[in-house]
Design an enzyme around this catalytic site. Structure first.
Site, mmCIF file in Angstrom:
data_model
loop_
_atom_site.group_PDB
_atom_site.id
_atom_site.type_symbol
_atom_site.label_atom_id
_atom_site.label_comp_id
_atom_site.label_asym_id
_atom_site.label_seq_id
_atom_site.Cartn_x
_atom_site.Cartn_y
_atom_site.Cartn_z
ATOM 1 N N ASP A 67 1.220 -4.398 0.673
ATOM 2 C CA ASP A 67 1.145 -4.069 -0.490
ATOM 3 C C ASP A 67 2.185 -4.853 -1.409
ATOM 4 O O ASP A 67 3.107 -4.482 -2.068
ATOM 5 C CB ASP A 67 1.516 -2.502 -1.005
ATOM 6 C CG ASP A 67 0.279 -1.829 -0.710
ATOM 7 O OD1 ASP A 67 -0.907 -2.299 -0.541
ATOM 8 O OD2 ASP A 67 0.252 -0.447 -0.751
ATOM 9 N N HIS A 137 -3.748 -1.995 -1.424
ATOM 10 C CA HIS A 137 -3.609 -2.645 -2.707
ATOM 11 C C HIS A 137 -3.996 -4.101 -2.859
ATOM 12 O O HIS A 137 -4.596 -4.668 -3.702
ATOM 13 C CB HIS A 137 -2.362 -2.386 -3.530
ATOM 14 C CG HIS A 137 -2.323 -0.985 -3.816
ATOM 15 N ND1 HIS A 137 -2.228 -0.606 -5.411
ATOM 16 C CD2 HIS A 137 -1.786 0.198 -3.348
ATOM 17 C CE1 HIS A 137 -2.036 0.924 -5.117
ATOM 18 N NE2 HIS A 137 -1.867 1.175 -4.157
#
Length: 711
Positions: A67, A137
């Site tokens: 992420d 993400h």
């Protein structure tokens, strides 16, 4: 211990040339709230501080646990700033002390000659190598010729980071948590490094669905390629999974990793737990650095943010937390309004008294946050660091409103603290306990209307069957008694925001509505302040009625399509798109509102507008076994969004029932989608060959644009 007995070897008395120093960080979430005028640069500023700490402590490498970016397709500004910072702080003349013992071609970009590890490339001058896995993400997406790609692939081929932990799951089980037995499972190849007498093995596993990872671990299908003398290596496993169950999402058990692992660096969880934690019945420890920026206002984000300085000597290690000074202080409070009313002696039905009490609690939290910042600054100055200017804090007050008849608007309440806190719009969070009284169950306020699905006589299945976003929005807006904006237009804008993922729909509608109201007020000439409210109400009703009439005539959808194609929304949809994806003719279609067209005949002078929603329509070939299937989200976005039908391709794509009879006998039929996702066009016999030629050119251009966007 005898007096003449030598103490055991530790990192403090070991030879410096044998100690590997690693700066460990996870969940940087660069790009989070990048459009926020106050918090937009928080994530990139903290990432800059992390790189500065790496230079300050003279580390041998940086290890990131996933992420790095908050979005799968970061904006150009995010990519630009991250690449500039990596070039500024990780490239240089400092020699890299880590010797690569594994194959430098493991993970190399297929079809290119440069190695996978950047400091092995003679064309690059790397001072601090950065190793990173992907998270949930910024995970790879797509099915191009190079397979699934993500932003880390861009940084990797540019020589700024070393991307590890990427593997392709078979197509037959990419979306199946329980794959068939013929699949090979997950294979992890290490990056083997050496410094003096210390040998380090890095094993990275990018984010996988937790159910799939749990199955692979329990089925003993995670294969880790280790050297024959693996007991002599210090082995680090970097994962990015749920450590704590978040229903309905499961968690990955801590005790299912290989016993040869010495330390597990756990990403994805945002609460900071750097101190190594032992695992029952296992020889390894777990460290969880947490996030470097608060992406929510929960309890886990309230802990002080740190990164870890990991020092390794042979089979021993030491972890030292390093505080991050550029993180905003975050204060979280929790009160029960009914209990506080009894203690303080005020009436919960008195809105003025309630707001006064809540205002005092928020002010107390602000004072605590400012005091914490001053203490951090004072401690840093004592250690010889410079003093930082005070940042606006994050404050969240959770208010239990059980047995409270009504509450005021939290957004309006937060406006009083603008300029004092960084999150004035969500400073208050109202919630009710599950055991609600009958009085509170029947209470209805303007800010919390009683919706149709709140009927206690309905079963869960009946409530789910009745849930419609449009219905919920209509009921909610009807309870608000809007004074400026019309309910119909706001309902349509919210629907486009939810169903079409148009992030600019609401903002565009509000801007247009306010502009129309201002124009209407100016046309009325001088208006007294007492009559202003009446004028606004009349204008609002007039605009609302006009909007409903346009909707009945079928023109509202076109107007919304025009708004959805605004430039900011397109730039955010995919930051990697080239100018060819946008086309040069779009400006004339979206600059100014266009009156309803009198005729729908083809306009040969117009060129075909690109079908921007065509990304992901390209079918995945069944012969390629290493390509990850497209997510269902891509399938939902497959149909192109209907825009203003003024150009040639737009008119050709309209169904026949919407086109009035004209001199030309051209009709459009909707056939089955081909592999490229384009509709089939059929034409009635006509003596005008130019019409067929123009349609062919428009269809070809649309297909070409979709193909470039998909790759």
């Amino acid at each position: 211990m005898l007096d003449n007995e030598a103490p055991p070897a530790t990192n403090r008395n070991a030879y410096q040339e044998d100690i590997i120093r690693i700066l460990v960080a996870t969940d940087n979430h660069i790009g989070y709230l990048e459009r926020d005028p106050i918090r937009g640069q928080d994530s990139i500023n903290t990432f800059k501080e992390i790189l500065q700490l790496a230079v300050k402590h003279d580390v041998d490498m940086i290890l990131l646990g996933g992420d790095l970016f908050h979005e799968n397709r970061p904006s150009r500004d995010c990519l630009y700033q991250v690449m500039a910072l990596l070039r500024e702080y990780t490239l240089g003349d400092k020699p890299v002390q880590l010797e690569l013992l594994s194959d430098p071609d493991d993970g190399r970009a297929e079809g290119y000659s440069f190695p996978a590890v950047n400091y092995e490339d003679p064309n690059l001058n790397v001072a601090i190598p950065v190793f990173s896995i992907h998270g949930n993400h910024d995970d790879p997406q797509g099915a191009g010729s190079q397979g699934a790609l993500c932003a880390l692939d861009v940084l990797s081929v540019s020589g700024l980071i070393n991307y590890m932990g990427k593997f392709d799951l078979p197509l037959s089980s990419a979306s199946n948590p329980n794959p068939i037995e013929s699949d090979s499972g997950i294979s992890i190849r290490p990056v083997l490094l050496c410094k003096g007498q210390t040998r380090l093995g890095l094993y990275g596993v990018g984010n996988v669905k937790d159910a799939r990872m749990h199955f692979e671990l329990r089925s003993n299908r995670v294969r880790m390629y280790m050297p024959s003398d693996k007991e002599d290596w210090f082995n680090i496993l970097v994962v990015h999974q749920n450590r704590v169950p978040h229903p309905p999402t499961p968690a990955v058990p801590e005790g299912l990793f290989d016993d040869c692992i010495d330390l597990v660096v756990w990403g994805h969880e945002h609460d900071c737990r750097i101190v190594p934690e032992p695992v029952a019945g296992r020889p390894y420890h777990i460290t969880q650095p947490g996030s470097s920026v608060a992406t929510s206002l929960g309890e886990g984000e309230g802990l002080e943010k740190h990164v870890a300085l990991l020092q390794i000597h042979n089979k021993e290690f030491e972890l030292k937390p390093l505080p991050l000074r550029t993180v905003r202080p975050f204060m979280l409070g929790d009160i029960s309004l009914a209990e506080a009313a009894e203690e303080e002696g005020f009436d919960v039905s008195d809105q003025i008294a309630v707001q006064k009490f809540l205002r005092a609690r928020v002010n107390a939290l602000i004072d605590q946050a400012n005091q914490l910042w001053d203490e951090r600054n004072a401690h840093a100055v004592e250690e010889g660091e410079e003093e930082l200017p005070r940042m606006l804090p994050l404050v969240r007050l959770k208010v239990d409103t059980t047995n409270v008849p009504a509450m005021s608007n939290p957004i309006r309440f937060g406006q009083e603290f603008t300029g004092r806190i960084a999150n004035p719009r969500d400073v208050l969070s109202f919630h009710r306990s599950k055991a609600r009284s009958a009085a509170s169950r029947t209470a209805t306020s303007a800010d919390q209307p009683e919706l149709s699905i709140d009927d206690p006589d309905l079963t869960t299945s009946e409530k789910l069957a009745k849930v419609r976003v449009q219905t919920l929005v209509q009921e909610y807006l009807a309870a608000q008694e809007l004074q400026v904006l019309g309910e119909a237009g706001m309902n349509e804008a919210i629907r486009m925001f939810v169903e079409k993922d148009d992030g600019w729909a609401i903002q565009t509608h509000v801007s247009n509505a306010l502009r129309a109201l201002m124009k209407g007020v100016q046309e009325n000439g001088e208006v007294d302040e007492e009559e202003l409210d009446d004028v606004l109400v009349k204008l609002k009703e007039q605009h609302n009625q006009e909007y409903l009439e346009k909707a009945r005539m079928g023109k509202t959808g076109k107007g919304k399509g025009k708004e959805n194609a605004s430039a900011p929304a397109d730039s955010d949809a995919d930051s990697m798109l080239m100018d060819v994806d946008g086309g040069e003719e779009d400006g004339s279609d979206f600059d100014e509102p266009v009156p309803p067209p009198k005729k729908k005949k083809a306009a040969p002078a117009k060129k075909a507008a690109p079908a921007k929603k065509g990304r992901g329509k390209k079918a995945v070939s069944s012969e390629s076994e290493e390509v990850i299937e497209l997510d269902e989200d891509d399938e939902d976005d497959a149909p192109p969004k209907i825009t203003k039908k003024t150009n040639r391709a737009a008119i050709l794509s309209q169904p026949a029932k919407k086109a009035p009879a004209k001199k030309t006998t051209m009709t459009t039929t909707k056939g089955k989608a081909s592999s490229s996702g384009q509709g089939t066009l059929s034409f009635a016999p006509s003596g005008r060959s130019s019409t067929r030629t123009a349609a062919t050119r428009a269809r070809g251009k649309m297909a070409n644009v979709v193909e470039v966007d998909s790759d």
